[in-house]
Design a protein around this motif. Structure first.
Motif, PDB file in Angstrom:
ATOM      1  N   LYS A   1      -0.520  13.127   3.699  1.00 29.72           N
ATOM      2  CA  LYS A   1       0.152  12.810   1.733  1.00 29.72           C
ATOM      3  C   LYS A   1       0.572  13.868   1.205  1.00 29.72           C
ATOM      4  O   LYS A   1       1.987  14.521   0.530  1.00 29.72           O
ATOM      5  CB  LYS A   1      -0.961  12.603   0.841  1.00 29.72           C
ATOM      6  CG  LYS A   1      -0.891  12.085  -0.339  1.00 29.72           C
ATOM      7  CD  LYS A   1      -2.466  12.329  -0.923  1.00 29.72           C
ATOM      8  CE  LYS A   1      -1.398  10.593  -2.303  1.00 29.72           C
ATOM      9  NZ  LYS A   1      -3.110   9.938  -2.917  1.00 29.72           N
TER      10      LYS A   1
ATOM     11  N   ARG B   1      -5.183   4.088   5.392  1.00 35.74           N
ATOM     12  CA  ARG B   1      -6.201   4.788   4.142  1.00 35.74           C
ATOM     13  C   ARG B   1      -5.902   6.359   5.548  1.00 35.74           C
ATOM     14  O   ARG B   1      -5.804   7.956   4.426  1.00 35.74           O
ATOM     15  CB  ARG B   1      -7.085   4.554   4.910  1.00 35.74           C
ATOM     16  CG  ARG B   1      -8.995   5.629   4.898  1.00 35.74           C
ATOM     17  CD  ARG B   1      -9.806   5.028   5.336  1.00 35.74           C
ATOM     18  NE  ARG B   1     -10.379   3.778   6.320  1.00 35.74           N
ATOM     19  CZ  ARG B   1     -10.370   2.436   6.606  1.00 35.74           C
ATOM     20  NH1 ARG B   1      -9.964   1.707   6.029  1.00 35.74           N
ATOM     21  NH2 ARG B   1      -9.766   2.056   7.609  1.00 35.74           N
TER      22      ARG B   1
ATOM     23  N   ARG C   1       1.005  -1.379   0.410  1.00 38.64           N
ATOM     24  CA  ARG C   1       0.000  -0.245  -0.013  1.00 38.64           C
ATOM     25  C   ARG C   1       0.862   1.307   0.197  1.00 38.64           C
ATOM     26  O   ARG C   1       0.408   2.622   0.299  1.00 38.64           O
ATOM     27  CB  ARG C   1      -1.097   0.781   1.322  1.00 38.64           C
ATOM     28  CG  ARG C   1      -2.059  -1.274   0.710  1.00 38.64           C
ATOM     29  CD  ARG C   1      -2.718  -1.130   2.227  1.00 38.64           C
ATOM     30  NE  ARG C   1      -3.619  -2.750   2.093  1.00 38.64           N
ATOM     31  CZ  ARG C   1      -4.091  -3.190   2.489  1.00 38.64           C
ATOM     32  NH1 ARG C   1      -2.286  -4.170   1.966  1.00 38.64           N
ATOM     33  NH2 ARG C   1      -5.337  -4.428   1.730  1.00 38.64           N
TER      34      ARG C   1
ATOM     35  N   SER D   1      -2.739   7.863   3.918  1.00 45.02           N
ATOM     36  CA  SER D   1      -3.143   9.145   2.207  1.00 45.02           C
ATOM     37  C   SER D   1      -3.797   9.787   2.703  1.00 45.02           C
ATOM     38  O   SER D   1      -3.240  11.361   1.542  1.00 45.02           O
ATOM     39  CB  SER D   1      -4.269   8.367   1.295  1.00 45.02           C
ATOM     40  OG  SER D   1      -3.294   6.690   0.948  1.00 45.02           O
ATOM     41  N   SER D   2      -4.664  10.013   3.990  1.00 43.18           N
ATOM     42  CA  SER D   2      -5.309  11.692   4.133  1.00 43.18           C
ATOM     43  C   SER D   2      -4.931  12.365   4.980  1.00 43.18           C
ATOM     44  O   SER D   2      -4.500  13.326   4.669  1.00 43.18           O
ATOM     45  CB  SER D   2      -6.672  11.028   4.690  1.00 43.18           C
ATOM     46  OG  SER D   2      -6.951  10.162   5.596  1.00 43.18           O
TER      47      SER D   2
END
Length: 414
Positions: A408, A401, A52, A404-405
């Protein structure tokens, strides 16, 4: 609060960190999660994070991956479940590996797994403490002389970190050889000896078989009631059959089926001195975490008299043991097949997710993998390697998850 930190350098975006400590031993900021343990559970979650694109740091107190398997298991050990249920995420066993891989084959698989996913742990890093700093919003992980700071913290040290040594009267008075199974390697070392094996789990049964096959006179001390099942029923894994049946029938009915099959295949264990619990093997596993013994040949030796079943040990003497039924017998060696425990409670400074007495997550499987403040567990489901793989995928998905949020926009310093 002002704090000066050193950042671990990310290597070309592949999630592998390399130590970048300075002489002042400043806390080291880890952009991704810190994983504790490079056994199957740690490797599984590391590979899932890799898939991931989430970077991580892995700390391992020993000098190799899969240290429990490499350093603390006996030579004849095989996986008791089929390889299909023991593979780690994203990489099956090689086709040439048999249905039940040996210790050597499983270690080779773990090494190949780490190499395939470019997992490079920091070895010889023993964690002294890990605590969540609410003011900073990060975990502070102390390992050897270094302190690491991280947003996510994954405990993957597994259920078997330390040997359990029983507190039996006179144990220090015994003058023969007395070892835990973590130090047992081969039955050939005990050829011709009278050996007492204390404990009748999978390890105790298999070590008794190994000793018997190497011409030792074996007595197996059985204190508690336990379930013994054949490893296979009509050529198929008992575990796989059970799992399939549970999709259609209640656990008590499946237990009844397993016990009937065991009676037909193995015979009456009670006649051999091994009493079964009142509840069935699957129900017992679910309620207490105690795994039934999957027989690989030891029970036939018990029925033939080559392995002698004795009562639990009341106390040890200088030359042997006195049992709870009053019988006394001399032995050359004693092997303690009394299992392992985890040591999480000794270094993880939190009391809401993990049980502070037993060191297991308070919530049972399948809700055992996530705590508060970025704390996760892998390999504490009491569901073997399959449970570790399920945990690993859930943990990696959840962190990815958030990664990424939340991260990033951050630029990892070079």
């Amino acid at each position: 609060m002002e704090m000066h930190t050193t950042t671990i350098q990310e290597d070309k975006g592949d999630g592998i960190f390399h130590k970048a400590m300075n002489s002042e031993s400043k806390p080291v900021w880890i952009p991704g999660p810190v994983i504790i343990g490079a056994g199957p559970s740690g490797l599984a979650v590391a590979a899932c994070l890799k898939e991931r694109g989430v970077p991580f740091l892995m700390l391992e107190k020993e000098s190799c991956v899969g240290s429990l398997w490499r350093l603390k298991t006996y030579n004849r050990l095989q996986l008791h479940l089929p390889k299909e249920t023991c593979k780690l995420p994203h990489m099956p066993f090689p086709p040439e590996v048999p249905a039940y891989p040996t210790k050597k084959q499983f270690i080779s698989y773990l090494e190949a797994y780490a190499k395939h996913f470019a997992i490079e742990p920091m070895f010889r890093q023993e964690v002294q403490s890990a605590i969540y700093d609410a003011r900073m919003g990060f975990w502070r992980v102390q390992a050897n002389e270094s302190e690491f700071l991280c947003r996510w913290f994954i405990v993957a040290t597994g259920e078997n970190a330390e040997p359990v040594l029983p507190n039996i009267e006179g144990i220090s008075d015994f003058k023969g050889s007395l070892i835990h199974t973590s130090r047992y390697k081969d039955g050939a070392d005990f050829e011709g000896q009278k050996v007492l094996v204390v404990g009748c789990g999978n390890s105790g049964m298999e070590i008794s078989l190994d000793l018997c096959n190497n011409d030792a006179q074996v007595s197996l001390a059985v204190r508690d009631k336990l379930h013994i099942l054949p490893r296979e029923i009509l050529g198929r894994s008992t575990f796989c059959i059970s799992t399939w049946l549970l999709n259609w029938f209640p656990v008590k009915l499946v237990d009844r089926f397993l016990l009937v099959c065991s009676q037909v295949i193995l015979g009456d264990t009670h006649k051999m001195g091994i009493r079964r619990p009142k509840i069935g093997p699957l129900e017992q596993k679910k309620s207490t975490g105690k795994t039934p013994v999957l027989d690989v040949g030891a029970f036939s030796k018990i029925k033939s008299g080559k392995i002698k079943v004795v009562c639990g040990v009341q106390r040890f003497t200088a030359n042997g043991a006195e049992f709870v039924d009053g019988q006394v017998e001399n032995f050359d060696s004693v092997i303690l097949a009394t299992g392992y425990r985890n040591n999480v409670a000794s270094w993880l400074k939190e009391d809401s997710f993990f049980n502070d007495k037993e060191g297991y997550p308070r919530n049972p499987f399948p809700d055992n993998w996530k705590g508060k403040n970025g704390l996760y567990s892998v390999g504490f489901a009491r569901s073997g390697l399959l449970g570790s793989s399920i945990d690993a995928q859930r943990v990696a998905e959840d962190i990815a998850r958030q990664w990424s949020s939340e991260t990033k926009h951050l630029r990892i310093e070079s």
